[in-house]
Write a protein that holds these residues in place. Structure first.
Motif, PDB file in Angstrom:
ATOM      1  N   ARG A 103      43.760  53.228  49.553  1.00  0.00           N
ATOM      2  CA  ARG A 103      44.788  53.303  48.721  1.00  0.00           C
ATOM      3  C   ARG A 103      44.285  52.707  47.512  1.00  0.00           C
ATOM      4  NH1 ARG A 103      47.407  51.110  53.358  1.00  0.00           N
ATOM      5  NH2 ARG A 103      47.365  48.911  52.654  1.00  0.00           N
ATOM      6  N   LEU A 104      43.634  51.604  47.286  1.00  0.00           N
ATOM      7  CA  LEU A 104      43.096  51.159  46.055  1.00  0.00           C
ATOM      8  C   LEU A 104      42.355  52.279  45.219  1.00  0.00           C
ATOM      9  CD1 LEU A 104      42.852  47.373  46.725  1.00  0.00           C
ATOM     10  CD2 LEU A 104      44.769  48.473  45.414  1.00  0.00           C
ATOM     11  N   ASP A 105      41.348  52.994  46.051  1.00  0.00           N
ATOM     12  CA  ASP A 105      40.551  53.818  45.541  1.00  0.00           C
ATOM     13  C   ASP A 105      41.225  55.009  44.894  1.00  0.00           C
ATOM     14  OD1 ASP A 105      37.694  55.143  45.045  1.00  0.00           O
ATOM     15  OD2 ASP A 105      38.333  56.535  46.856  1.00  0.00           O
ATOM     16  N   ALA A 106      42.138  55.332  45.700  1.00  0.00           N
ATOM     17  CA  ALA A 106      43.051  56.705  45.283  1.00  0.00           C
ATOM     18  C   ALA A 106      43.748  56.223  43.892  1.00  0.00           C
ATOM     19  CB  ALA A 106      43.860  56.882  46.290  1.00  0.00           C
ATOM     20  N   ARG A 107      44.221  55.056  43.752  1.00  0.00           N
ATOM     21  CA  ARG A 107      44.728  54.645  42.366  1.00  0.00           C
ATOM     22  C   ARG A 107      43.471  54.313  41.175  1.00  0.00           C
ATOM     23  NH1 ARG A 107      47.383  50.840  46.251  1.00  0.00           N
ATOM     24  NH2 ARG A 107      49.538  51.936  46.826  1.00  0.00           N
ATOM     25  N   GLY A 108      42.502  54.770  41.575  1.00  0.00           N
ATOM     26  CA  GLY A 108      41.331  54.418  40.527  1.00  0.00           C
ATOM     27  C   GLY A 108      40.939  53.310  40.315  1.00  0.00           C
ATOM     28  N   LEU A 109      41.166  52.368  41.087  1.00  0.00           N
ATOM     29  CA  LEU A 109      40.951  50.852  41.053  1.00  0.00           C
ATOM     30  C   LEU A 109      39.583  50.334  41.770  1.00  0.00           C
ATOM     31  CD1 LEU A 109      44.582  49.393  41.494  1.00  0.00           C
ATOM     32  CD2 LEU A 109      43.452  49.977  39.340  1.00  0.00           C
ATOM     33  N   ALA A 110      38.880  51.533  42.473  1.00  0.00           N
ATOM     34  CA  ALA A 110      37.604  50.887  43.124  1.00  0.00           C
ATOM     35  C   ALA A 110      36.460  52.216  42.812  1.00  0.00           C
ATOM     36  CB  ALA A 110      37.770  50.849  44.651  1.00  0.00           C
ATOM     37  N   PRO A 111      36.186  52.214  41.287  1.00  0.00           N
ATOM     38  CA  PRO A 111      35.057  53.013  41.120  1.00  0.00           C
ATOM     39  C   PRO A 111      33.676  52.745  41.832  1.00  0.00           C
ATOM     40  CG  PRO A 111      35.440  51.700  39.140  1.00  0.00           C
ATOM     41  CD  PRO A 111      36.603  51.454  40.163  1.00  0.00           C
ATOM     42  N   ALA A 112      32.908  53.848  42.173  1.00  0.00           N
ATOM     43  CA  ALA A 112      31.571  53.673  42.811  1.00  0.00           C
ATOM     44  C   ALA A 112      31.652  52.928  43.765  1.00  0.00           C
ATOM     45  CB  ALA A 112      30.583  53.278  41.512  1.00  0.00           C
ATOM     46  N   THR A 113      31.072  51.742  43.939  1.00  0.00           N
ATOM     47  CA  THR A 113      30.948  50.822  45.128  1.00  0.00           C
ATOM     48  C   THR A 113      31.635  49.315  44.547  1.00  0.00           C
ATOM     49  OG1 THR A 113      28.772  49.744  44.401  1.00  0.00           O
ATOM     50  CG2 THR A 113      28.982  51.655  46.240  1.00  0.00           C
ATOM     51  N   ALA A 114      32.291  49.527  43.321  1.00  0.00           N
ATOM     52  CA  ALA A 114      32.888  48.278  42.776  1.00  0.00           C
ATOM     53  C   ALA A 114      34.186  47.515  43.797  1.00  0.00           C
ATOM     54  CB  ALA A 114      33.428  48.631  41.409  1.00  0.00           C
ATOM     55  N   GLY A 115      34.322  46.577  43.646  1.00  0.00           N
ATOM     56  CA  GLY A 115      35.484  45.902  44.211  1.00  0.00           C
ATOM     57  C   GLY A 115      34.834  45.121  45.551  1.00  0.00           C
ATOM     58  N   ASN A 116      35.837  44.070  46.116  1.00  0.00           N
ATOM     59  CA  ASN A 116      35.573  43.522  47.204  1.00  0.00           C
ATOM     60  C   ASN A 116      37.020  43.061  47.848  1.00  0.00           C
ATOM     61  OD1 ASN A 116      35.353  40.955  45.730  1.00  0.00           O
ATOM     62  ND2 ASN A 116      33.275  42.124  45.045  1.00  0.00           N
ATOM     63  N   TYR A 117      37.011  42.773  49.211  1.00  0.00           N
ATOM     64  CA  TYR A 117      38.360  42.849  49.901  1.00  0.00           C
ATOM     65  C   TYR A 117      37.932  41.457  50.752  1.00  0.00           C
ATOM     66  CZ  TYR A 117      39.108  47.340  47.628  1.00  0.00           C
ATOM     67  OH  TYR A 117      38.988  48.334  47.007  1.00  0.00           O
ATOM     68  N   SER A 118      38.919  40.796  51.161  1.00  0.00           N
ATOM     69  CA  SER A 118      38.694  39.859  52.278  1.00  0.00           C
ATOM     70  C   SER A 118      40.154  39.261  52.872  1.00  0.00           C
ATOM     71  CB  SER A 118      37.945  38.663  51.835  1.00  0.00           C
ATOM     72  OG  SER A 118      38.637  37.697  50.837  1.00  0.00           O
ATOM     73  N   ALA A 119      40.111  38.556  53.908  1.00  0.00           N
ATOM     74  CA  ALA A 119      41.269  38.178  54.615  1.00  0.00           C
ATOM     75  C   ALA A 119      40.645  36.704  55.332  1.00  0.00           C
ATOM     76  CB  ALA A 119      41.744  39.071  55.733  1.00  0.00           C
ATOM     77  N   TYR A 176      40.354  30.608  48.634  1.00  0.00           N
ATOM     78  CA  TYR A 176      40.979  30.150  49.643  1.00  0.00           C
ATOM     79  C   TYR A 176      40.821  28.862  49.767  1.00  0.00           C
ATOM     80  CZ  TYR A 176      40.642  35.063  51.578  1.00  0.00           C
ATOM     81  OH  TYR A 176      40.727  36.434  51.993  1.00  0.00           O
ATOM     82  N   ALA A 177      39.958  28.065  49.027  1.00  0.00           N
ATOM     83  CA  ALA A 177      39.730  26.814  49.076  1.00  0.00           C
ATOM     84  C   ALA A 177      40.919  26.104  48.267  1.00  0.00           C
ATOM     85  CB  ALA A 177      38.453  26.301  48.493  1.00  0.00           C
ATOM     86  N   VAL A 178      41.214  26.765  46.856  1.00  0.00           N
ATOM     87  CA  VAL A 178      42.024  26.241  46.007  1.00  0.00           C
ATOM     88  C   VAL A 178      43.564  26.555  46.360  1.00  0.00           C
ATOM     89  CG1 VAL A 178      40.475  25.737  44.209  1.00  0.00           C
ATOM     90  CG2 VAL A 178      42.002  28.043  44.346  1.00  0.00           C
ATOM     91  N   ASP A 179      43.804  27.464  47.094  1.00  0.00           N
ATOM     92  CA  ASP A 179      45.230  27.952  47.428  1.00  0.00           C
ATOM     93  C   ASP A 179      45.272  28.041  49.141  1.00  0.00           C
ATOM     94  OD1 ASP A 179      47.621  28.821  47.520  1.00  0.00           O
ATOM     95  OD2 ASP A 179      47.523  30.749  46.344  1.00  0.00           O
ATOM     96  N   PRO A 180      45.785  27.222  49.692  1.00  0.00           N
ATOM     97  CA  PRO A 180      45.904  27.074  51.121  1.00  0.00           C
ATOM     98  C   PRO A 180      47.049  28.275  51.431  1.00  0.00           C
ATOM     99  CG  PRO A 180      46.326  24.841  50.124  1.00  0.00           C
ATOM    100  CD  PRO A 180      46.312  25.864  49.033  1.00  0.00           C
ATOM    101  N   ALA A 181      47.832  28.868  50.433  1.00  0.00           N
ATOM    102  CA  ALA A 181      48.675  29.904  50.897  1.00  0.00           C
ATOM    103  C   ALA A 181      48.051  31.324  50.725  1.00  0.00           C
ATOM    104  CB  ALA A 181      49.818  29.735  49.969  1.00  0.00           C
ATOM    105  N   ALA A 182      46.722  31.447  50.442  1.00  0.00           N
ATOM    106  CA  ALA A 182      45.912  32.645  50.293  1.00  0.00           C
ATOM    107  C   ALA A 182      45.559  33.205  51.634  1.00  0.00           C
ATOM    108  CB  ALA A 182      44.910  32.418  49.460  1.00  0.00           C
ATOM    109  N   GLY A 183      46.242  34.460  51.931  1.00  0.00           N
ATOM    110  CA  GLY A 183      45.626  34.801  53.340  1.00  0.00           C
ATOM    111  C   GLY A 183      44.786  36.158  53.326  1.00  0.00           C
ATOM    112  N   ALA A 184      44.737  36.709  51.802  1.00  0.00           N
ATOM    113  CA  ALA A 184      44.104  37.813  51.767  1.00  0.00           C
ATOM    114  C   ALA A 184      43.954  37.830  50.055  1.00  0.00           C
ATOM    115  CB  ALA A 184      44.665  39.230  52.066  1.00  0.00           C
ATOM    116  N   VAL A 185      42.592  38.330  49.823  1.00  0.00           N
ATOM    117  CA  VAL A 185      42.262  38.592  48.479  1.00  0.00           C
ATOM    118  C   VAL A 185      41.486  39.794  48.110  1.00  0.00           C
ATOM    119  CG1 VAL A 185      40.572  37.621  46.653  1.00  0.00           C
ATOM    120  CG2 VAL A 185      41.348  36.181  48.403  1.00  0.00           C
ATOM    121  N   LEU A 186      41.896  40.599  47.061  1.00  0.00           N
ATOM    122  CA  LEU A 186      41.403  41.926  46.583  1.00  0.00           C
ATOM    123  C   LEU A 186      41.039  41.916  45.210  1.00  0.00           C
ATOM    124  CD1 LEU A 186      44.577  43.929  47.989  1.00  0.00           C
ATOM    125  CD2 LEU A 186      42.402  43.577  49.072  1.00  0.00           C
ATOM    126  N   HIS A 187      39.905  42.442  45.025  1.00  0.00           N
ATOM    127  CA  HIS A 187      39.275  42.561  43.520  1.00  0.00           C
ATOM    128  C   HIS A 187      38.985  43.960  43.011  1.00  0.00           C
ATOM    129  CE1 HIS A 187      36.568  42.138  40.424  1.00  0.00           C
ATOM    130  NE2 HIS A 187      35.278  42.270  41.025  1.00  0.00           N
TER     131      HIS A 187
END
Length: 218
Positions: A21-37, A87-98
């Motif tokens: 979905r993020l790639d389709a919105r033009g937010l992940a060109p080439a191999t840029a970005g990283n995602y985690s949970a 994840y260390a500074v925000d205990p409420a974080a469950g997923a991170v998107l770059h």
């Protein structure tokens, strides 16, 4: 108690779908970005280095410990330590998107010398925790880019911890956005909202003819 995403039956598949979905919105060109949970056992599932985010599958994810040490074989994203920091500074974080947008990247470069991107007066500011009206101002921390991830994480840590109300997003100048939430859906909504606001802010800068006056809010 740290947030996790055990409600996702298949976290890798869910992150891969978000990547498409993020790639389709033009937010992940080439191999840029990283995602985690953050997984139920406290470990972190994150994209491997070099994977195209619009064509992810389960094999392109791996687990790391909270300090970024690999649990599975292979090499995780070069920016793994930034995910660990969040994840260390925000205990409420469950997923991170770059993500990487044209508007955000150029805007951050236009704001040379600033340490924040101030967003004010927009209805969509209500995506941020504790904001209930457009008559508000939210500042995304803005730091210079670096290839030294331990140093960048060390720079960001006191900035994030010093916030009276933690803003679940920051920007790396000329690089991209990090945004997160207690769930993957919330993280994706935060990305969409931030990227929209950054695009609006960049259009306003262009209308003003530039961002040379450091005293002017966006």
């Amino acid at each position: 108690m740290p947030a996790t995403v055990p409600d996702l039956p298949d976290p890798a598949d869910a992150l891969a779908k978000a990547g498409r979905r993020l790639d389709a919105r033009g937010l992940a060109p080439a191999t840029a970005g990283n995602y985690s949970a953050r997984l139920a056992d406290g470990t972190i599932l994150i994209t491997r280095s070099g994977a195209h985010k619009g064509r992810l599958d389960a094999a392109q994810f791996m687990r790391v410990a909270t300090d970024g040490t690999a649990i599975d074989a292979g090499r995780s994203s070069a920016e793994t330590l930034l995910h660990c920091l969040i994840y260390a500074v925000d205990p409420a974080a469950g997923a991170v998107l770059h993500t990487h947008s044209v508007a955000g990247t150029v805007l951050s470069r236009a704001l040379a010398g600033r340490d924040g991107i101030e967003l004010a007066g927009y209805e969509l500011l209500k995506i941020f925790p504790g904001v209930a009206t457009h008559e508000a101002s939210v500042t995304l921390p803005l730091v210079d880019n670096s290839q030294d991830m331990p140093a960048l994480a060390a720079l960001l840590r006191p900035i994030l911890l010093a916030q009276e109300r933690l803003v679940p997003a920051f920007y790396i100048r000329g690089h991209g956005l990090y945004a997160w939430g207690p769930t993957l859906d919330a993280a994706e909504a935060m990305v969409e909202g931030c990227e929209f606001l950054l695009a609006c802010a960049w259009e306003e800068v262009k209308l003003r003819g530039g961002a040379d006056d450091q005293s002017d809010p966006i």
